[in-house]
Write an enzyme that holds these catalytic residues in place. Structure first.
Site: not given
Ligand code: GLY
Length: 592
Positions: A399, A417, A419, A471
């Protein structure tokens, strides 16, 4: 009249900075210069040029994010999504959160991911078109500009076009990631990625010129047509053709229906500072505020002062985890237990609020925070569970983060991000950008870990049109709830939350400088697995003391979170820092 958000945690008046001089015309004092931090020097330069050209924080954030989509293909993106916290210098204007997270296509169901035994295996889908969420970045960045920007849109897109068309020298981090085993395999499995990143079959090496003509054309469409240049026309056609050819689910209608959304920012208090952060569908804000609130009631200062005295007397051996910051094994134990409890609530209760009623107020209620705090004893408590509703409860990733503070005192904290690093590794033919694998952030099968080892439940189940729990924790801190004094965020999956938390604790409780706090070793606990991850660098004796408390510790020499942050004293010159773990840069404007 100053309006405040619904959440007030901790003591309002503890530790407020001394009052600034309010005799000038401008009311609250502004910083003496703007600053930009991102994970790539070329992107940081773009942001700074936009500030120098008279752009505000939103303009610079948009231009920096678009530049990252070109020079930092590991995570900068057009084929992913993200979040931004936008805080205006005027405290009468409510801080807002922009959600441009990817969504699940209308026809996708969890069953599509189960094998013949009915089992979900996260790693086998990370390179699959099935795991791609409808991208949000193109619409989200345009929306951020429309609502909060000042310069013409085309001025913000043009630097990215120039970088794509003119090319840039591959940096050591990109060269290394292209060589890394699993990433290399994923990228090489895709014909368009293979052609771009492995010309002649070999990975681009440090210093070689990477030109991205197809991406440049996509950016030109975005410049000229706005989101319609991405969600309609040739770019949309290319995404849909790829999905049809390779068994993905995104349709033309899914693309055209995509919309970013503004949400009220989540707001809490820690030591007289207002912490403004991301609400669901990110878990980042709630978990951060929960841990801060739990710790706010612990005798952190007494523990720090006793530890300082111990270190000064030379008697700290075995009890001090970080002598530089006077962090004892006991304080570290409190951090870990507070993290464990907040992540337990994450697994059970957090998801997209449009689909699941996230009990935000309950999870941040003083009674629940107090109960959590009281439950922390002197020993580890792996058996801790999530908050239980009074009635039946409902059933290394990559990210990137950028921060901007402008000289008018406005701030944007933006995390975006694909991911995992390079997302699926699937590059849209003719359009030149990588597609995310964001839908792995759903709890595709309840209790089965995703790529980050996170488990979840019904709250974060995959449903058509839903956004997966994140997150990402873009955060802005205001002293006295009025003046921006910190802009912070990070990449790193669930480690984002704990990294942001630890830098806040180190700077605000332990008095460390920003760069020092960012560079310091990290600790991470996420409820499941039961073990706590440590970055090398902690004092060995203190870790034995922690183990003596029942903490199961695992050293991990992996890619830890990469904190990007700006800090300023009220009315002062900003300090900006990019995590030395990666290759970003921080720049502060020359004073006018
Ligand atoms: N793809 C990581 C997050 O959004 O936490």
């Amino acid at each position: 009249m100053l309006r405040r958000g619904p959440l007030f945690l901790g003591l309002l008046l503890v530790g407020c900075a001394s009052l600034p001089d309010l005799t000038g015309d401008s009311g609250w004092p502004t910083p003496t210069a703007g600053a930009v931090v991102s994970e790539h020097p070329l992107a940081t330069d773009v942001g700074l040029e936009i500030l120098d050209a008279g752009g505000n924080a939103a303009d610079a954030a948009v231009a920096t994010a678009l530049a990252l989509a070109v020079v930092y293909p590991q995570a900068g993106n057009l084929g992913g999504g993200g979040f931004a916290i936008v805080v205006q210098h005027d405290p009468n204007i409510e801080p807002r959160a922009l959600d441009f997270r990817e969504t699940a296509p209308a026809s996708l169901r969890p069953e599509h991911f189960l094998d013949e035994q009915g089992v979900f295996d996260s790693p086998s889908f990370l390179g699959s078109p099935l795991i791609v969420g409808i991208p949000g970045s193109a619409a989200g960045l345009r929306e951020l500009h429309r609502e909060a920007g000042r310069l013409p849109w085309r001025d913000l897109v043009q630097p990215a076009i120039d970088l794509a068309q003119g090319g840039f020298a591959v940096d050591p981090h990109l060269a290394r990631d292209l060589q890394s085993g699993s990433l290399r395999a994923r990228l090489k499995a895709d014909p368009a990625s293979r052609r771009l990143f492995y010309p002649g079959g070999e990975a681009l090496v440090e210093g070689s010129l990477l030109r991205q003509e197809e991406l440049g054309r996509t950016l030109e469409l975005l410049r000229d047509l706005g989101p319609a240049g991405f969600y309609e026309g040739p770019v949309a056609d290319a995404i849909v053709a790829l999905m049809e050819e390779r068994g993905g689910h995104i349709t033309a209608k899914d693309l055209v229906d995509y919309e970013p959304r503004w949400l009220p920012a989540l707001r809490g208090w820690f030591r007289g500072r207002e912490v403004i952060t991301m609400p669901p569908p990110s878990s980042g804000g709630i978990v951060l505020l929960q841990v801060l609130a739990i710790l706010d009631g612990m005798p952190l200062d007494a523990e720090r002062d006793a530890t300082m005295a111990l270190v000064a007397s030379g008697g700290g051996q075995g009890r001090v985890a970080d002598p530089d910051a006077a962090i004892s094994a006991r304080a570290l134990h409190w951090w870990i237990e507070a993290m464990r409890r907040a992540f337990a609530d994450r697994a059970e209760h957090m998801g997209d609020p449009s689909f699941h009623d996230v009990p935000v107020d309950e999870l941040l209620a003083p009674e629940w925070i107090a109960a959590r705090r009281i439950s922390i004893g002197e020993a580890a408590d792996p058996a801790v569970g999530p908050w239980e509703a009074p009635h039946a409860p409902e059933s290394g990733g990559e990210t990137t983060h950028l921060c901007v503070l402008d000289a008018e005192g406005n701030a944007v904290s933006l995390t975006t991000t694909l991911n995992t690093t390079f997302g699926t590794g699937i590059l849209v033919p003719g359009a030149g950008f990588l597609l995310n694998n964001e839908l792995d952030d759903f709890a595709i099968q309840a209790g089965v870990p995703n790529a980050y080892g996170l488990v979840g439940n019904q709250a974060n189940a995959l449903e058509p049109g839903k956004r997966p729990l994140s997150s990402m924790t873009p955060t802005v801190i205001r002293d006295g709830g009025e003046v921006v004094t910190m802009v912070i965020g990070s990449p790193g999956g669930p480690r984002i939350i704990t990294a942001v938390l630890e830098v806040i604790l180190r700077t605000l409780v332990h008095g460390q400088g920003l760069a020092e706090a960012i560079a310091a070793p990290r600790v991470h606990q996420q409820w499941r697995p039961l073990t706590t991850d440590l970055e090398p660098g902690w004092e060995a004796g203190a870790l034995q003391a922690l183990e003596g408390r029942g903490q199961e510790l695992v050293y991990r020499n992996i890619r830890w979170a990469s904190v990007q942050a700006i800090r300023t004293q009220i009315g002062g010159r900003p300090l900006a820092a990019s995590d030395p773990r990666r290759g970003g840069t921080a720049r502060v404007q020359d004073e006018q």
